[in-house]
Design a protein around this motif. Sequence first.
Motif, PDB file in Angstrom:
ATOM      1  N   LYS A   8      -1.348  -7.041   8.981  1.00 37.57           N
ATOM      2  CA  LYS A   8      -0.799  -6.735   7.662  1.00 37.57           C
ATOM      3  C   LYS A   8      -0.509  -5.237   7.531  1.00 37.57           C
ATOM      4  CE  LYS A   8      -1.023  -9.023   4.002  1.00 37.57           C
ATOM      5  NZ  LYS A   8      -1.281  -9.634   2.704  1.00 37.57           N
ATOM      6  N   TRP A   9      -1.426  -4.422   8.016  1.00 36.25           N
ATOM      7  CA  TRP A   9      -1.205  -2.974   7.964  1.00 36.25           C
ATOM      8  C   TRP A   9       0.050  -2.605   8.740  1.00 36.25           C
ATOM      9  CZ3 TRP A   9      -6.650  -0.395   9.078  1.00 36.25           C
ATOM     10  CH2 TRP A   9      -7.524  -0.749   8.040  1.00 36.25           C
ATOM     11  N   ALA A  10       0.174  -3.224   9.912  1.00 38.27           N
ATOM     12  CA  ALA A  10       1.296  -2.855  10.776  1.00 38.27           C
ATOM     13  C   ALA A  10       2.629  -3.285  10.162  1.00 38.27           C
ATOM     14  CB  ALA A  10       1.125  -3.478  12.154  1.00 38.27           C
ATOM     15  N   MET A  26      -1.350   0.769   1.332  1.00 35.73           N
ATOM     16  CA  MET A  26      -2.192  -0.346   1.743  1.00 35.73           C
ATOM     17  C   MET A  26      -3.505   0.163   2.334  1.00 35.73           C
ATOM     18  SD  MET A  26      -1.426  -3.561   4.195  1.00 35.73           S
ATOM     19  CE  MET A  26      -0.682  -4.620   2.997  1.00 35.73           C
ATOM     20  N   GLU A  75       2.513  -3.990   0.009  1.00 36.63           N
ATOM     21  CA  GLU A  75       2.901  -4.537   1.313  1.00 36.63           C
ATOM     22  C   GLU A  75       4.033  -3.749   1.962  1.00 36.63           C
ATOM     23  OE1 GLU A  75       3.497  -8.710   0.689  1.00 36.63           O
ATOM     24  OE2 GLU A  75       1.337  -9.117   0.849  1.00 36.63           O
ATOM     25  N   LYS A  76       4.681  -2.900   1.191  1.00 39.17           N
ATOM     26  CA  LYS A  76       5.757  -2.112   1.772  1.00 39.17           C
ATOM     27  C   LYS A  76       5.249  -0.783   2.341  1.00 39.17           C
ATOM     28  CE  LYS A  76      10.105   0.105   1.159  1.00 39.17           C
ATOM     29  NZ  LYS A  76      11.431   0.073   0.613  1.00 39.17           N
ATOM     30  N   ARG A 108       2.599   1.607   3.940  1.00 39.37           N
ATOM     31  CA  ARG A 108       1.347   1.559   4.682  1.00 39.37           C
ATOM     32  C   ARG A 108       0.279   2.522   4.139  1.00 39.37           C
ATOM     33  NH1 ARG A 108       1.694   2.353  10.951  1.00 39.37           N
ATOM     34  NH2 ARG A 108       3.279   0.751  10.692  1.00 39.37           N
ATOM     35  N   SER A 131      14.396  10.724   4.692  1.00 39.82           N
ATOM     36  CA  SER A 131      14.143   9.283   4.605  1.00 39.82           C
ATOM     37  C   SER A 131      14.955   8.604   3.497  1.00 39.82           C
ATOM     38  CB  SER A 131      12.651   9.008   4.420  1.00 39.82           C
ATOM     39  OG  SER A 131      12.084   9.861   3.455  1.00 39.82           O
ATOM     40  N   ALA A 158      -5.582   4.781  11.578  1.00 40.40           N
ATOM     41  CA  ALA A 158      -4.251   4.478  11.055  1.00 40.40           C
ATOM     42  C   ALA A 158      -3.781   5.549  10.079  1.00 40.40           C
ATOM     43  CB  ALA A 158      -4.274   3.108  10.378  1.00 40.40           C
ATOM     44  N   ILE A 199      -0.776   8.935  10.113  1.00 40.07           N
ATOM     45  CA  ILE A 199       0.283   9.202   9.146  1.00 40.07           C
ATOM     46  C   ILE A 199       0.281  10.655   8.689  1.00 40.07           C
ATOM     47  CG2 ILE A 199       1.183   8.593   6.860  1.00 40.07           C
ATOM     48  CD1 ILE A 199      -0.075   5.820   7.233  1.00 40.07           C
ATOM     49  N   ALA A 249       3.348  -3.216   7.032  1.00 41.64           N
ATOM     50  CA  ALA A 249       3.745  -2.228   6.026  1.00 41.64           C
ATOM     51  C   ALA A 249       4.288  -1.014   6.761  1.00 41.64           C
ATOM     52  CB  ALA A 249       2.547  -1.840   5.172  1.00 41.64           C
ATOM     53  N   ARG A 250       5.196  -0.291   6.115  1.00 41.51           N
ATOM     54  CA  ARG A 250       5.886   0.786   6.838  1.00 41.51           C
ATOM     55  C   ARG A 250       5.441   2.176   6.404  1.00 41.51           C
ATOM     56  NH1 ARG A 250      11.340   0.062   4.942  1.00 41.51           N
ATOM     57  NH2 ARG A 250      11.818   1.906   6.147  1.00 41.51           N
ATOM     58  N   ILE A 251       5.615   3.122   7.317  1.00 37.24           N
ATOM     59  CA  ILE A 251       5.489   4.524   6.938  1.00 37.24           C
ATOM     60  C   ILE A 251       6.892   4.937   6.516  1.00 37.24           C
ATOM     61  CG2 ILE A 251       4.836   6.828   7.680  1.00 37.24           C
ATOM     62  CD1 ILE A 251       3.249   5.491   9.960  1.00 37.24           C
ATOM     63  N   VAL A 252       7.155   4.910   5.205  1.00 36.11           N
ATOM     64  CA  VAL A 252       8.526   5.103   4.741  1.00 36.11           C
ATOM     65  C   VAL A 252       8.919   6.582   4.755  1.00 36.11           C
ATOM     66  CG1 VAL A 252      10.117   4.729   2.835  1.00 36.11           C
ATOM     67  CG2 VAL A 252       8.374   3.026   3.348  1.00 36.11           C
ATOM     68  N   HIS A 253       8.060   7.410   4.163  1.00 35.41           N
ATOM     69  CA  HIS A 253       8.389   8.831   4.049  1.00 35.41           C
ATOM     70  C   HIS A 253       7.479   9.661   4.933  1.00 35.41           C
ATOM     71  CE1 HIS A 253      10.951   7.771   0.736  1.00 35.41           C
ATOM     72  NE2 HIS A 253       9.946   7.211   0.088  1.00 35.41           N
ATOM     73  N   ASN A 254       7.929  10.877   5.184  1.00 36.30           N
ATOM     74  CA  ASN A 254       7.103  11.800   5.944  1.00 36.30           C
ATOM     75  C   ASN A 254       6.113  12.461   4.983  1.00 36.30           C
ATOM     76  OD1 ASN A 254       5.991  13.756   7.500  1.00 36.30           O
ATOM     77  ND2 ASN A 254       7.905  14.783   8.039  1.00 36.30           N
TER      78      ASN A 254
END
Lengths: 269, 465
Positions: free
Chosen positions: A27-29, B50, B44-45, B47, B302, A228, A232, A31-36
């Motif tokens: 589940k963690w994986a 979460m 869920e979007k 990380r 981004s 994890a 990030i 989800a995304r790292i969207v922003h820096n």
Amino acid sequence: MEYLVLQILPYISVTIFVVGVMYRLGKWASARIVHNIVLTPAPPTLGGAAVNYAAEVALFRSLFKGDKSLWAGAWIMHFALLNIIGGHIVGFAFLGEQFKFIGTSAELSKEMSNLLGTTFGIVIWVALLYLLYRRFAINEVKLVSAPADYLHLLLLLGIVTCGNLMRLIPEYGVHYETAQTYFIQLATFQPVHLEHINFIFVLHLLLVQILMIVFPFSKLMHLFGMFAERWIINRPYVEPAPGLPGVKVSASSSTTTVTAGGKTTAGGV
Amino acid sequence: MAGEKKYKAPNKATVAEMRALFIDPVPDERKVDEALKHLKYLVEKYRPLMLAMESCTKCGHCAENCHTYLGTRDPNNIPTNRADLFRKAWKAAYTLEGKLFGKLVGAEPLSLDTIEKMYSYFYQCNECRRCAMVCPFGIDTCEVTFAGRQLLHWLGMVPKLQAQVGAAMYRTGNHTGLPKPGLVDTCEFLEEEMLEETGVEIKIPIDKPNSDVLYIPSSADFLLNPNTMMGAAKFFHYLGVNWTMSSEIAEAGNFGLLFDQRYTMRHNIMRLLNEAVKLGVKKIVWGECGHGWRTGKMYVPSMADRPIPVPIVHLHDEVSYYIRTGQLKLNPEVNSNPTTLHDPCNFVRACNMADTLREVITAVTTDFREMTPNRERNFCCGGGSAILYDEPEMYDLRIKFSAKKAEQVRATGVGEHGEGYLVAPCSICKAQLYPMVEEHQLGVEVKGLIDLVGTALYPPIKKND
């Protein structure tokens, strides 16, 4: 009861632990790292970031900088725990003779193994008691604690107390050989022999299995969360090149020339 | 909705004001269901969010490191408890342990009351990320606040201030809502001011075609912090840079970061990139604005819908470069007042600028004194994320949030004789600190950093008085 805890439950608890952890990590994986969101100051190189990462993960650096007593309790507890888990593995695998590999005699190795095991057992017990004391004594910590937070500590204390009783009181002692035999029988799906086994040992194993079942559904996942989250926020960052387009070098003795055009090196992550 | 107010909170935007942001507020009876949907989507979007939900051990280390908790001693202002507003609902609705054990594991079903509580406490967070820095795991509670405010925005719950600024930005391209003639007028006035002060003719161009550099000022620099605007103009003039500002995007800030990291943030970013192409500039230089620069530096890559056409850098990174290479002749003795530096949170914890700021300030002043703690360990001014509300109870909170800052400034001793400078190179910091230095009687004047660079480059002509 013994049959249930020692023969049946282990398969269930290990399955729940493994599947549960994989489910959570999955589940963690997803989800995304969207922003820096790197925390600065960030080093410009991967090597520098790796040093920061290691200092956080292995030494709890942020905690050390902010709160020495919490750091002492937490780091010592985790360090002892790591050694105890390692000690269980090599102790059962080599029957206490693991230090032969660094040149000791078999006798000395067994003595060292016992001494280290007993010491870390007592150290972690004290550290856990301190962490529990903190939850009761420091107002802020009390304010953030849910009942489960106390229960986790009590569960760990229970496990460690059983372990220490087996270490310190001869009549509860369980030999490396007995434990090794037990694990081999378990791992090869054979019926386990239940002689030489006492009540404390059963309780110890029961509590450990409860911990394994609870693990994927609790904050104990912080073990993986640490790696994890640090991945990030502890990253390298390369700054864009300075220098404004069209600037004429004014009266200066500087040897550096201005970067015209202001092209960046790889900015961003 | 109106009337009874259980939690301290800024006034909400009206339905009309929300509709100006293209949001139809969700009626109370549907709020909980909608919120749960958004909650699941967000957790869920993202990380980091979460991980914040699932790996906090409640060690309590963040409590003593959050100035909002230190200033109010309100348990809900402890970062991990602020995150709990989200975490409890997440656990109760979407995790096995929460469904089975409820309160025992800290789960609590979402209610309308909790949503009001979120509105109160997510807008009491300064998003300074000091908790992320001290957290042993690096859990970034700022990400939870971001997500919380996003969820509230989608429900139609945004403070008037944020909503009005967002709408003004959409309409005019700056937060103050100044149309182009207003900007041009102000710049002409500032040009005269500089001529009188320095004897040098320095231009502040707007929409000048064929420019090399697009400067993005904070719109507050037109009216509230004119010295910052003049400082930047002096710097560019000194180096002979062919620069301009744009009336389409005369705004360094991006309130999208603060309440809507989707449409609002992206819209502002694309506005910037469009304008850079239209004007044909070679580089974009950002002015003194903390959250805005975090957006410009970290979120443009981004969020942009197409490759970024030109490099985007910060003014002070440029200033420090020209100082380092010896190309500025500075007169630091004109800034001889005792000076201390407030590190804007976004600059030091999100944008790598701690060294840069020091390179600049030590070159342009003669009596610089560090605060303790400083650099990335610095405390927020209490205005972070633009919670600059003026309602009496919210203003009172702002005074409390700035208590730690006041203590820090006092400890440096710069204001002992009432002539100290408190340098805060960020528009929101300035807006918060102007009243706060009075409230706490610190004996300091709030300045921008480029202001001091400006005076050090062009010392004022002595008037015979």
